[in-house]
Design an enzyme around this catalytic site. Structure first.
Site, PDB file in Angstrom:
ATOM      1  N   ASP A   1    -110.724  19.469  42.896  1.00 37.06           N
ATOM      2  CA  ASP A   1    -110.313  20.978  42.368  1.00 37.06           C
ATOM      3  C   ASP A   1    -111.494  21.899  42.211  1.00 37.06           C
ATOM      4  O   ASP A   1    -112.545  21.452  41.465  1.00 37.06           O
ATOM      5  CB  ASP A   1    -109.146  20.858  41.188  1.00 37.06           C
ATOM      6  CG  ASP A   1    -108.779  21.977  40.941  1.00 37.06           C
ATOM      7  OD1 ASP A   1    -107.366  22.039  41.048  1.00 37.06           O
ATOM      8  OD2 ASP A   1    -109.343  23.293  40.537  1.00 37.06           O
TER       9      ASP A   1
ATOM     10  N   GLU B   1     -99.415  27.639  41.929  1.00 35.81           N
ATOM     11  CA  GLU B   1    -100.280  28.591  42.519  1.00 35.81           C
ATOM     12  C   GLU B   1    -100.260  28.838  44.223  1.00 35.81           C
ATOM     13  O   GLU B   1    -100.425  29.633  44.630  1.00 35.81           O
ATOM     14  CB  GLU B   1    -101.840  28.981  41.857  1.00 35.81           C
ATOM     15  CG  GLU B   1    -101.670  29.147  40.370  1.00 35.81           C
ATOM     16  CD  GLU B   1    -102.878  28.986  39.724  1.00 35.81           C
ATOM     17  OE1 GLU B   1    -103.976  28.754  40.156  1.00 35.81           O
ATOM     18  OE2 GLU B   1    -102.974  29.175  38.535  1.00 35.81           O
TER      19      GLU B   1
ATOM     20  N   HIS C   1     -99.128  19.914  46.479  1.00 36.78           N
ATOM     21  CA  HIS C   1    -100.302  19.120  46.207  1.00 36.78           C
ATOM     22  C   HIS C   1    -100.225  18.475  44.894  1.00 36.78           C
ATOM     23  O   HIS C   1     -99.308  18.893  44.092  1.00 36.78           O
ATOM     24  CB  HIS C   1    -101.258  20.218  46.038  1.00 36.78           C
ATOM     25  CG  HIS C   1    -101.346  21.171  45.131  1.00 36.78           C
ATOM     26  ND1 HIS C   1    -100.486  22.356  45.510  1.00 36.78           N
ATOM     27  CD2 HIS C   1    -101.694  21.449  43.919  1.00 36.78           C
ATOM     28  CE1 HIS C   1    -100.506  23.284  44.356  1.00 36.78           C
ATOM     29  NE2 HIS C   1    -101.121  22.719  43.454  1.00 36.78           N
TER      30      HIS C   1
HETATM   31  P1  AMP Z   1    -101.142  24.761  41.118  1.00 31.47           P
HETATM   32  O1  AMP Z   1    -101.259  25.717  39.849  1.00 31.47           O
HETATM   33  O2  AMP Z   1    -100.778  23.731  40.658  1.00 31.47           O
HETATM   34  O3  AMP Z   1    -100.598  25.329  42.472  1.00 31.47           O
HETATM   35  O4  AMP Z   1    -102.638  24.566  41.369  1.00 31.47           O
HETATM   36  C1  AMP Z   1    -103.823  25.063  42.314  1.00 31.47           C
HETATM   37  C2  AMP Z   1    -104.997  24.492  42.232  1.00 31.47           C
HETATM   38  O5  AMP Z   1    -105.946  24.708  43.208  1.00 31.47           O
HETATM   39  C3  AMP Z   1    -105.801  24.933  41.085  1.00 31.47           C
HETATM   40  O6  AMP Z   1    -106.103  23.774  40.046  1.00 31.47           O
HETATM   41  C4  AMP Z   1    -106.888  25.740  41.693  1.00 31.47           C
HETATM   42  O7  AMP Z   1    -108.132  25.332  40.553  1.00 31.47           O
HETATM   43  C5  AMP Z   1    -107.135  24.672  42.800  1.00 31.47           C
HETATM   44  N1  AMP Z   1    -107.909  25.253  43.886  1.00 31.47           N
HETATM   45  C6  AMP Z   1    -107.639  26.699  44.494  1.00 31.47           C
HETATM   46  N2  AMP Z   1    -108.367  27.037  45.302  1.00 31.47           N
HETATM   47  C7  AMP Z   1    -108.942  25.843  45.470  1.00 31.47           C
HETATM   48  C8  AMP Z   1    -110.279  25.711  46.616  1.00 31.47           C
HETATM   49  N3  AMP Z   1    -110.605  26.517  47.323  1.00 31.47           N
HETATM   50  N4  AMP Z   1    -110.279  24.334  46.570  1.00 31.47           N
HETATM   51  C9  AMP Z   1    -110.322  23.593  45.667  1.00 31.47           C
HETATM   52  N5  AMP Z   1    -109.288  23.832  44.555  1.00 31.47           N
HETATM   53  C10 AMP Z   1    -108.762  25.127  44.629  1.00 31.47           C
END
Ligand code: AMP
Length: 120
Positions: free
Chosen positions: A34, A100, A105
């Site tokens: 992450d 988000e 995932h």
């Molecule tokens: P969620 O709120 O469960 O959709 O989590 C999305 C996650 O994706 C968050 O923890 C972000 O920090 C992570 N994230 C967003 N963009 C990236 C990226 N380019 N590489 C790795 N993690 C990411």
């Protein structure tokens, strides 16, 4: 079920349009660190198929994809040293779940005692 957005950030990672800090890959699964870690180990495990959320994955992925996903979780947890002491897995889903990125995932969080199951 929302329509899958081909331009979401994890779709771009899968297409190779943007980089990721990869920790695991096979024919069905990609896992990467992450970008904003919430624990010493914070890995995102994603299927390569186009599924918006965990319920979309359960409803529409085939048995091979579903098995590969959870076999990968086991391998990653062992390889990253979080299996023995335990870890938390989270699949935020939809608006109330605080999702988000609209590509399914699973967060794997470990390396320390993770706090309360639900914050706030
Ligand atoms: P969620 O709120 O469960 O959709 O989590 C999305 C996650 O994706 C968050 O923890 C972000 O920090 C992570 N994230 C967003 N963009 C990236 C990226 N380019 N590489 C790795 N993690 C990411």
């Amino acid at each position: 079920m929302p329509v899958y957005d081909d331009n979401n950030i994890f779709a771009k990672i899968l297409k190779g349009d943007i980089p990721c800090d990869k920790v695991y890959e096979d024919d069905f699964v990609l896992a990467f660190n992450d970008i904003s870690p919430q624990a010493p180990v914070h890995i995102l495990v994603i299927p390569k198929g186009k599924y918006v959320s965990i319920d979309d994955f359960g409803a529409n992925a085939d048995a091979q994809e579903i098995k590969a996903f959870f076999v990968a979780v086991d391998k990653i947890a062992k390889e990253k040293g979080i299996a023995e002491e335990g870890f938390r897995s989270i699949a935020n889903t939809g608006t109330n779940g605080g999702q988000e990125v609209p590509h399914f995932h699973l967060h794997l969080l470990g390396g320390k005692k993770i706090g309360a199951m639900v914050a706030g």
